[in-house]
Scaffold this active site. Structure first.
Site: not given
Ligand code: NAD
Length: 266
Positions: A45, A122-123, A150
């Site tokens: 992703d 995503n966000e 936060d």
């Molecule tokens: P990363 O390598 O930390 O991956 C984050 C995970 O999020 C991966 O497993 C990826 O497959 C999953 N992911 C990404 N988009 C997704 C979606 N639309 N639905 C379900 N899973 C999804 O970081 P990255 O690959 O650079 O991705 C950045 C994303 O990480 C941000 O957009 C954010 O959504 C996510 N993120 C999640 C958290 C959390 O869940 N606590 C915290 C920070 C960032």
């Protein structure tokens, strides 16, 4: 048809990238990194998020498809074993697209400096630079609450399964044009009060964040993170632009949710 390929950069993804490129050139497609009709993202992703940002200025002309070299992704749903099938589909079939809504972020500054505009797939999250985030949240120009905590996470429907889900937000089907507001650890006591539930806003509602006493914020747009100083407001809404995904096989959203979070053994 012109194509480009983005790779996560690891050996497995790079090998697949070279293979696909050779196959597609054999089918007389044209490799064009600057103006592709179709972008194939190989990795996860995160690789597709990178590709989206690279081509976000030509979303009406470029469609995306993702191959995952690790676990099943939400945007990367083809397996390495399927690439021959994918190449033939790209080369031989007029492709159909599905469109997903995005999030528009506009940051305005004190003193009238030029505003910054971003699109997120995503966000977008907002956090304070020094401790607790304090911001007034307006919906459609009306004060809604003063948030202390936060941070806040504004997500798209397809991003609702990512960071938003970890914050207790709802999963929204990407056919629904909406933006979701989710809280990160809000302070709630007899003095400070927030709604405490995620909010889902329709596409025609704008959400605005305004600083109260500190004006510097850490703002993320998908995987990208920026420090913004002297902020006057941060505006969120669903933009006109959409991301277009190429669809050659049915893979319903709820099946992807099931296979990613419940069980993918069937
Ligand atoms: P990363 O390598 O930390 O991956 C984050 C995970 O999020 C991966 O497993 C990826 O497959 C999953 N992911 C990404 N988009 C997704 C979606 N639309 N639905 C379900 N899973 C999804 O970081 P990255 O690959 O650079 O991705 C950045 C994303 O990480 C941000 O957009 C954010 O959504 C996510 N993120 C999640 C958290 C959390 O869940 N606590 C915290 C920070 C960032």
């Amino acid at each position: 048809m012109k194509f480009a390929i983005t790779s996560k950069g690891d050996q497995k993804s790079n090998t697949l990238m070279h293979k696909m490129r050779t196959y597609l050139l054999d089918f007389e497609l044209i490799y064009d990194e600057d103006q592709p009709d179709i972008v194939i993202s190989i990795g996860g992703d995160g690789t597709l998020l990178y590709a989206f940002h690279r081509y976000s200025s030509r979303l009406d002309k470029t469609a995306f498809v993702g191959v995952h070299t690790g676990h099943l992704g939400f945007y990367a749903d083809w397996t390495p074993e399927e690439i021959e099938k994918l190449v033939i589909a790209i080369a031989k079939t007029p492709f159909q697209v599905v469109e997903y809504p995005l999030l528009e972020v506009i940051i305005r500054y004190q003193g009238g400096a030029k505003e910054s505009r971003y699109l997120a797939l995503n966000e977008s999250t907002v956090k304070g630079v020094e401790g607790t985030l304090v911001m007034d949240l307006e919906i459609r120009g009306e004060h809604f609450e003063r948030f202390r905590g936060d941070g806040l996470c504004m997500s798209t429907p397809s991003g609702s399964t990512a960071y938003n889900k970890a914050l207790g937000g709802a999963i929204i089907h990407p056919s629904i044009s909406a933006l979701q507001v989710a809280e990160m650890a809000s302070i709630n006591n007899r003095v400070f009060r927030t709604v405490g539930s995620p909010l889902i806003l329709p596409a025609h509602h704008t959400c605005m964040l305004k600083p109260v006493s500190h004006f510097d914020f850490q703002v993320t747009i998908d995987h990208l993170s920026y420090l913004h100083n002297d902020v006057k407001s941060i505006q969120y809404r669903v933009p006109e632009e959409k991301i277009r995904f190429v669809r050659f096989k049915p893979f319903p959203f709820w099946k992807r949710v099931h296979d990613s979070f419940i069980d993918d053994s069937d």
